[in-house]
Structures are given as structure tokens and as C-alpha cells.
Design an enzyme around this catalytic site. Structure first.
Site, mmCIF file in Angstrom:
data_model
loop_
_atom_site.group_PDB
_atom_site.id
_atom_site.type_symbol
_atom_site.label_atom_id
_atom_site.label_comp_id
_atom_site.label_asym_id
_atom_site.label_seq_id
_atom_site.Cartn_x
_atom_site.Cartn_y
_atom_site.Cartn_z
ATOM 1 N N ARG A 27 40.253 44.014 51.384
ATOM 2 C CA ARG A 27 40.385 44.624 50.085
ATOM 3 C C ARG A 27 41.647 45.194 49.964
ATOM 4 O O ARG A 27 42.385 45.262 48.965
ATOM 5 C CB ARG A 27 39.318 45.685 49.981
ATOM 6 N N TYR A 56 44.298 44.070 22.137
ATOM 7 C CA TYR A 56 42.896 42.930 22.451
ATOM 8 C C TYR A 56 41.952 43.899 22.645
ATOM 9 O O TYR A 56 41.839 45.292 22.829
ATOM 10 C CB TYR A 56 43.230 42.573 24.231
ATOM 11 N N ASP A 77 51.537 44.604 27.470
ATOM 12 C CA ASP A 77 50.714 43.689 27.940
ATOM 13 C C ASP A 77 51.621 42.320 27.652
ATOM 14 O O ASP A 77 51.711 42.152 26.148
ATOM 15 C CB ASP A 77 49.323 44.032 27.025
ATOM 16 N N LYS A 104 44.973 33.558 31.386
ATOM 17 C CA LYS A 104 45.640 33.029 30.198
ATOM 18 C C LYS A 104 46.733 32.025 30.629
ATOM 19 O O LYS A 104 46.381 31.195 31.462
ATOM 20 C CB LYS A 104 45.940 33.968 29.080
HETATM 21 C C1 LIG Z 1 42.389 38.135 27.569
HETATM 22 C C2 LIG Z 1 43.171 39.394 27.584
HETATM 23 C C3 LIG Z 1 43.066 40.568 28.121
HETATM 24 C C4 LIG Z 1 41.992 40.708 29.187
HETATM 25 O O1 LIG Z 1 42.126 39.915 30.280
HETATM 26 P P1 LIG Z 1 40.912 39.283 31.024
HETATM 27 O O2 LIG Z 1 41.414 38.569 31.968
HETATM 28 O O3 LIG Z 1 39.957 38.564 30.084
HETATM 29 O O4 LIG Z 1 39.988 40.379 31.709
HETATM 30 C C5 LIG Z 1 44.033 41.507 28.022
HETATM 31 N N1 LIG Z 1 45.161 41.474 27.169
HETATM 32 C C6 LIG Z 1 45.160 40.185 26.340
HETATM 33 C C7 LIG Z 1 46.381 40.134 25.578
HETATM 34 C C8 LIG Z 1 44.398 39.192 26.546
HETATM 35 O O5 LIG Z 1 44.378 38.085 25.774
#
Ligand SMILES: *Cc1c(COP(=O)(O)O)cnc(C)c1O
Length: 393
Positions: free
Chosen positions: A57, A109, A181, A206
């Protein structure tokens, strides 16, 4: 805490993507690829002695390689990998204490909005959601208790931008942490840390992994102090990714720069094609000259990527196109090698009240494309046949 190797910061992005944080193993065979250390613990040579690894961990060599690689890509000095993008965002928000105030973009998001308002408000954190296209709105929302500004740029699905440099200057003057982000743009197209942000978060699910086969997240920072705290939180809360997911993500990243180049190339062509199409009422894409923040996009991004939203004018047309494409798969998520189509009003943004959706221009006639790396002409032909099926313009 995983620190970047100094030699990895000497190289340019495409080289870092392939090599940063990874070295061929010395034992037993000199494997070129970082092994998947599928282990929960490590043998200690003697009581009180270990090789830096005690329990998985806390640290795992495959995860270490991914963390170093991601930090090097963003130009950060410390990296932390998480089990999802939301776990990464949650860890960043746990830097705060009860009574602290956060200013967040109003078009972030949905899951980010949800954890803030439905989970962390109960623990005494206070959030203001403002339109960060205008930095004046951020300045006006600052209070003595403001400790963090959290922005996403470009946003999903309206493709709104925040001026990262201006936000960073404002935050630095007030000793507030700026978090960006960078999931949509990736470090290939946008460099928040070079523009002054202290923390970058990613959903590596993504573009970073890019193959739609892993859910993951990351936090990258240049601050030793924040890194110390983030490492503590990562280990204390334990939302860490497994070694196989780290390995898949490392493999995905090797092609990130070439993938982003193709997403960007096709994205520009398809956005321009859609802008001229009689059945498309409006195109949201920062690379188009009529995007209201096109000038900012040219200044802070080196490309515009493969995310495009199209206003088709009615739910019926949106439905016909979303159901009618053959190459573009109807699905949530984005950023994979394959093209996806989504209907934000009924899918990703269904939990946003209709009045709020309409206020931001997210109508029932809006569809969102994640343009993959297939042949551009094939993708256009697919969209064309789906649009023709909607009947007269
Ligand atoms: C998908 C997404 C998230 C969340 O991520 P997960 O991997 O689904 O938990 C956060 N910010 C953006 C811009 C996203 O597209």
C-alpha cells in the site's frame, strides 16, 4: 513519496513518455519493460532492515515507475498514483481542514462537484462554484478562509477555458493552492505547472492510459511540503492502484504524444467540417476561431485535442445521431484510441438540474464526441451518414 529522477527532467516530452521513471532491470534478465511487481509485501533481510519497500500500500516498484513517469511528463517533482481520478481529487481535497474554503469552477466534472457538495461539505469544508472564465469571479469569491482554487480547463462538455497563468498569479499572491485538472488536455497539449499551478490532477482513465482498459488517477506537484502531505494521505487512506493497472498505464503513456498528435489532427478537421455542416447548429471546440476563448487557447495550449461538442438543435436529432453512428460507440468516458459519442444531458450530466444545464448551454440537443485515432475520413463518413439519418436540416 516518489520523486522524479533528475536525469528524466533533462529530456523532452516524447522521450520522457517512453523512458522517464523506468530503467531496465539488472536482475535476473535485464528486462526492458518494468516488471509487474504483483506482491503485497517484501522480504526484509534482517530486523529493522529493508530496501525501501515494506508493504505494497505504501510503495510498489511498478507504481513508483508510473509515479516518476507522470511527474516527469507534467514537469513536476513528485507524483502519486491513485485507484481512480476521483480518488486523486479526494486526496487533494484532504489537504484541507474543517473551516477551509475552496473556490471551484462551476463547469467541473460532475464527480468533482459531487464529492465536494455531497461528501466533503459534511466534514466542514466550504465550496464556492464560480465561472472561472473570468478570473475576476475567482478574486471576488476569495475570503480569508480560502485555501484552494480548483479548475478544469477545457471543461466538459462546454469547452470553457480558464486562464491558468492569471489564476496562478492570483493564488500565489494570496498563498492559495491552485489545482488544475489536466485530464482533457494532458501534459502534451497544456502545461499547468509551467504556467504556475502547484498541483495537477488527472483521471488517467482517459487520455493518459488511452486504451479504455484501466480506471486510475494521479496527483503531481512541485511542492515538497504538499508532496509530504499527499504521500501521507495516499498511504493513510490507501486508494492506490494495483501493479497491473500501473503497468498498463505505463504502457499506454509510451504512445501518449503520438496519440495526442492524431487526436488533435482529427479533432481540428472534424470540428471544421462540423462547423460548415448545415445540420450542425453550433460547434464547441477551442481550436475554432469563433470559440470565444480561442485566443487564450492558442496562448496556453499547444493543440486543441479530440473533444468536440455539437449542438444539433433538438433531442430527436441528438438521439438519431447518437444511435446512428457505427464507428463512434455510444458510451461514457473519453480519451481512448477508439471514437466515442455521448449525450451529456442524459448521460454524464443527467444529475445536473435541467435549469442549470440550460444556463450553461448544455441543451438536450448537444452531443459530445471523443475523436479517436481511426482514419479521419472514415470518422467523417460515419458522422455524415448519422446526420443524414436525422432528416431535413
Ligand atoms: C473522468 C474524469 C474525472 C474522474 O476520473 P475517474 O477516473 O473516472 O475517477 C475527473 N476529471 C475529469 C475531467 C474527468 O474527465
Amino acid at each position: 513519496m516518489t520523486r522524479v529522477l533528475p536525469e528524466d527532467l533533462d529530456t523532452r516530452l516524447a522521450t520522457r513518455a517512453v523512458h522517464a521513471g523506468q530503467r531496465p532491470e539488472e536482475d535476473p534478465a535485464g528486462a526492458i519493460m518494468t516488471p509487474i511487481y504483483q506482491t503485497s509485501t517484501y522480504q526484509q533481510p534482517a530486523l529493522g532492515e529493508h530496501k525501501g519497500f515494506e508493504y505494497a500500500r505504501t510503495r510498489n516498484p511498478t507504481r513508483d515507475a508510473l509515479e516518476r513517469n507522470l511527474a516527469a511528463l507534467e514537469g513536476a517533482t513528485h507524483g502519486f498514483a491513485f485507484a481512480s481520478g476521483m480518488a486523486a481529487t479526494d486526496a487533494v481535497l484532504r489537504l484541507l481542514s474543517s473551516g477551509d474554503h475552496v473556490i471551484c469552477g462551476d463547469n467541473v466534472y460532475g464527480g468533482t462537484h459531487r464529492i465536494m457538495t455531497m461528501v466533503l461539505e459534511r466534514f466542514g469544508l466550504d465550496f464556492s462554484f464560480v465561472d472561472t472564465r473570468d478570473i475576476g469571479n475567482v478574486e471576488a469569491a476569495l475570503t480569508e478562509r480560502t485555501k484552494m482554487v480548483f479548475v478544469e480547463t477545457p471543461t466538459n462538455p462546454m469547452m470553457r477555458l480558464t486562464d491558468i497563468r492569471a489564476a496562478a498569479e492570483l493564488c500565489r499572491a494570496r498563498d492559495v493552492v491552485l489545482v488544475v485538472d489536466n485530464t482533457f488536455a494532458t501534459p502534451v497539449l497544456q502545461r499547468p505547472i509551467e504556467l504556475g499551478a502547484e498541483v495537477v490532477v488527472h483521471s488517467t482513465t482517459k487520455y493518459i492510459n488511452g486504451h479504455s482498459d484501466v480506471v486510475g488517477g494521479a496527483v503531481l506537484t512541485t511542492s515538497d511540503d504538499l508532496a509530504e502531505q499527499l504521500g501521507f494521505i495516499q498511504n493513510a487512506a490507501g486508494a492506490v492502484p494495483g501493479p497491473l493497472d500501473c503497468w498498463l498505464t505505463l504502457r499506454g503513456i509510451k504512445t501518449l504524444p503520438v496519440r495526442m498528435a492524431q487526436h488533435d489532427r482529427s479533432g481540428r478537421v472534424i470540428a471544421q467540417w462540423a462547423a460548415e455542416h448545415p445540420k450542425v447548429e453550433r460547434v464547441y471546440y477551442p481550436g475554432l476561431p469563433d470559440h470565444p476563448q480561442h485566443e487564450l487557447a492558442c496562448r496556453q495550449m499547444s493543440g486543441f485535442g479530440g473533444m468536440i461538442s455539437l449542438e444539433l438543435g433538438s433531442l430527436e436529432r441528438a438521439r438519431a445521431v447518437a444511435n446512428g453512428t457505427r464507428l463512434f460507440a455510444l458510451a461514457e468516458s473519453l480519451g481512448g484510441v477508439e471514437s466515442l459519442i455521448g449525450h451529456p444531458a442524459s448521460m454524464t450530466h443527467a444529475s445536473v438540474p435541467k435549469a442549470m444545464r440550460e444556463e450553461m448551454g448544455l441543451s438536450d440537443g448537444l452531443i459530445r464526441l471523443s475523436v479517436g485515432i481511426e482514419d479521419t475520413e472514415d470518422l467523417i463518413a460515419d458522422l455524415e451518414q448519422a446526420l443524414q439519418a436525422t432528416g431535413a436540416a
